[in-house]
Design a protein around this motif. Structure first.
Motif, mmCIF file in Angstrom:
data_model
loop_
_atom_site.group_PDB
_atom_site.id
_atom_site.type_symbol
_atom_site.label_atom_id
_atom_site.label_comp_id
_atom_site.label_asym_id
_atom_site.label_seq_id
_atom_site.Cartn_x
_atom_site.Cartn_y
_atom_site.Cartn_z
ATOM 1 N N LEU A 191 -15.491 -20.513 23.012
ATOM 2 C CA LEU A 191 -14.360 -20.220 23.894
ATOM 3 C C LEU A 191 -13.029 -20.360 23.156
ATOM 4 C CD1 LEU A 191 -15.460 -22.049 27.177
ATOM 5 C CD2 LEU A 191 -15.532 -19.591 26.707
ATOM 6 N N LEU A 192 -12.897 -21.429 22.380
ATOM 7 C CA LEU A 192 -11.645 -21.667 21.673
ATOM 8 C C LEU A 192 -11.410 -20.622 20.586
ATOM 9 C CD1 LEU A 192 -9.167 -23.373 21.268
ATOM 10 C CD2 LEU A 192 -10.514 -24.963 19.891
ATOM 11 N N SER A 193 -12.457 -20.285 19.854
ATOM 12 C CA SER A 193 -12.328 -19.269 18.803
ATOM 13 C C SER A 193 -11.968 -17.911 19.393
ATOM 14 C CB SER A 193 -13.632 -19.157 18.004
ATOM 15 O OG SER A 193 -13.946 -20.380 17.376
ATOM 16 N N LEU A 194 -12.592 -17.578 20.521
ATOM 17 C CA LEU A 194 -12.281 -16.317 21.201
ATOM 18 C C LEU A 194 -10.835 -16.314 21.681
ATOM 19 C CD1 LEU A 194 -13.086 -13.592 22.415
ATOM 20 C CD2 LEU A 194 -13.943 -14.829 24.431
ATOM 21 N N GLY A 195 -10.406 -17.419 22.290
ATOM 22 C CA GLY A 195 -9.027 -17.508 22.759
ATOM 23 C C GLY A 195 -8.030 -17.377 21.621
ATOM 24 N N LEU A 196 -8.312 -18.051 20.503
ATOM 25 C CA LEU A 196 -7.416 -17.958 19.351
ATOM 26 C C LEU A 196 -7.404 -16.548 18.767
ATOM 27 C CD1 LEU A 196 -7.894 -21.277 17.339
ATOM 28 C CD2 LEU A 196 -5.869 -20.493 18.553
ATOM 29 N N TYR A 197 -8.551 -15.906 18.764
ATOM 30 C CA TYR A 197 -8.604 -14.530 18.259
ATOM 31 C C TYR A 197 -7.755 -13.596 19.122
ATOM 32 C CZ TYR A 197 -10.340 -9.857 17.277
ATOM 33 O OH TYR A 197 -10.417 -8.516 16.979
ATOM 34 N N LEU A 198 -7.865 -13.755 20.434
ATOM 35 C CA LEU A 198 -7.087 -12.910 21.341
ATOM 36 C C LEU A 198 -5.589 -13.188 21.213
ATOM 37 C CD1 LEU A 198 -9.321 -13.118 24.546
ATOM 38 C CD2 LEU A 198 -9.121 -11.190 22.958
ATOM 39 N N ALA A 199 -5.242 -14.447 20.940
ATOM 40 C CA ALA A 199 -3.828 -14.818 20.875
ATOM 41 C C ALA A 199 -3.221 -14.635 19.495
ATOM 42 C CB ALA A 199 -3.653 -16.271 21.325
ATOM 43 N N GLU A 200 -4.014 -14.965 18.451
ATOM 44 C CA GLU A 200 -3.445 -15.032 17.109
ATOM 45 C C GLU A 200 -4.176 -14.186 16.061
ATOM 46 O OE1 GLU A 200 -0.685 -16.666 16.485
ATOM 47 O OE2 GLU A 200 -0.476 -17.607 18.446
ATOM 48 N N GLY A 201 -5.269 -13.559 16.449
ATOM 49 C CA GLY A 201 -5.982 -12.714 15.488
ATOM 50 C C GLY A 201 -6.981 -13.486 14.647
ATOM 51 N N ARG A 202 -6.934 -13.275 13.338
ATOM 52 C CA ARG A 202 -7.984 -13.765 12.439
ATOM 53 C C ARG A 202 -8.124 -15.276 12.386
ATOM 54 N NH1 ARG A 202 -6.585 -10.264 7.141
ATOM 55 N NH2 ARG A 202 -4.489 -10.667 7.957
ATOM 56 N N ILE A 203 -7.122 -16.018 12.817
ATOM 57 C CA ILE A 203 -7.235 -17.476 12.823
ATOM 58 C C ILE A 203 -8.405 -17.924 13.694
ATOM 59 C CG2 ILE A 203 -5.698 -17.861 14.796
ATOM 60 C CD1 ILE A 203 -5.789 -19.972 11.583
ATOM 61 N N GLY A 204 -8.769 -17.097 14.677
ATOM 62 C CA GLY A 204 -9.920 -17.410 15.519
ATOM 63 C C GLY A 204 -11.214 -17.420 14.722
ATOM 64 N N PHE A 205 -11.351 -16.470 13.777
ATOM 65 C CA PHE A 205 -12.532 -16.448 12.910
ATOM 66 C C PHE A 205 -12.548 -17.660 11.989
ATOM 67 C CE2 PHE A 205 -12.262 -11.818 13.828
ATOM 68 C CZ PHE A 205 -13.541 -11.664 14.352
ATOM 69 N N VAL A 206 -11.361 -18.025 11.483
ATOM 70 C CA VAL A 206 -11.263 -19.184 10.587
ATOM 71 C C VAL A 206 -11.725 -20.445 11.313
ATOM 72 C CG1 VAL A 206 -9.692 -20.642 9.256
ATOM 73 C CG2 VAL A 206 -9.389 -18.153 9.258
ATOM 74 N N LEU A 207 -11.255 -20.612 12.555
ATOM 75 C CA LEU A 207 -11.666 -21.784 13.326
ATOM 76 C C LEU A 207 -13.168 -21.782 13.566
ATOM 77 C CD1 LEU A 207 -11.031 -24.327 15.023
ATOM 78 C CD2 LEU A 207 -10.820 -22.822 16.993
ATOM 79 N N PHE A 208 -13.722 -20.625 13.890
ATOM 80 C CA PHE A 208 -15.155 -20.568 14.177
ATOM 81 C C PHE A 208 -15.982 -20.971 12.945
ATOM 82 C CE2 PHE A 208 -19.287 -18.470 14.566
ATOM 83 C CZ PHE A 208 -19.668 -18.917 15.816
#
Length: 265
Positions: A191-208
């Motif tokens: 959920l957090l990675s998806l939210g970050l991806y929608l809000a900030e882009g590739r940082i969501g992949f980095v977090l995942f």
């Protein structure tokens, strides 16, 4: 997390409210809970908790209510969220409700007061405008935080039961506690990675990716636990590693977006 997600950054207000939330709200709530628990064995970050004195009860309430009054200067929405966390902390600890002694209600109290609302408070303190993505990230952060909450109870089962508290770990056992960690952490990470991806882009992949590595390390640290009081050190090391990993990620991301390191130092 909330501060990072905000497109605005009112630095003075954000860091002052950071202290308000972590010292007055969380500090007051911890002292208030300790007053009713009166733990004699290891609890939280204290291997030998001090004996509770009478003055600590009113001071713990004073901390929380002073923080709530302070929060009203930020805005009505902020004060409502802050007050909701205060209410859930009270329900968690007070003998009039004692949600801490009810396995599922205790999860709700911790998820809302310490997880979900914290993200919203950080977001509003920074000056952000409401976004549905923030709710998604807040939910993800809540599940990650919640994943280790029952684990922290593994060495307290006997003392909790003597006090009359049927905690999650006491009710469902160590194996279910480990399974809950896996489910809650992975759900939160998605959920957090998806939210970050929608809000900030590739940082969501980095977090995942980083979060997945952290999951494997934490699971390896949890796997050998048997529910003995001697495992206090291992539990605290696990929680410290998880918290530090998350904080370092946010400091790095916040530095790139809001120059947090330069603001702090």
């Amino acid at each position: 997390m909330g501060g990072y997600l905000s497109d605005e950054m009112n630095s003075a207000q954000f860091w002052l409210q950071f202290l308000n939330v972590h010292i007055l709200l969380f500090g007051g709530a911890t002292a208030y809970n300790s007053w009713w628990d009166k733990d004699e064995g290891p609890i939280g970050g204290l291997k030998n908790p001090p004996k509770m004195e009478k003055w600590m009860h009113p001071i713990s309430l004073l901390f929380m209510f002073c923080g709530w009054i302070w929060s009203a200067f930020i805005g009505i929405e902020y004060a409502v969220i802050y007050g909701t966390s205060l209410l859930f902390f009270w329900l968690y600890s007070t003998p009039h409700a004692r949600w801490k002694g009810r396995p599922l209600l205790s999860l709700v109290a911790i998820a809302v007061s310490t997880g979900f609302n914290s993200v919203l408070l950080g977001f509003w303190a920074a000056g952000g405008a409401f976004s549905a993505v923030v709710l998604l990230c807040a939910a993800g952060a809540s599940f990650i935080l919640l994943s280790l909450y029952p684990v922290s109870q593994v060495f307290q089962i006997i003392e909790d039961r003597l006090r009359g508290d049927e905690t999650f770990t006491a009710r469902y056992g160590l194996n279910q506690t480990k399974r809950f960690f896996t489910f809650s952490y992975l759900l939160g990470l998605i959920l957090l990675s998806l939210g970050l991806y929608l809000a900030e882009g590739r940082i969501g992949f980095v977090l995942f990716i980083l979060g997945s590595f952290s999951f494997l390390i934490i699971r390896a640290m949890i796997a050998p636990m048997e529910g003995r009081s001697e495992e206090y050190q291992n539990v605290m090391k696990t929680k410290f590693f998880a918290s530090l990993s998350f904080v370092l990620f946010l400091l790095g991301a916040g530095t790139l977006k809001h120059s947090w390191i330069s603001l702090i130092f």
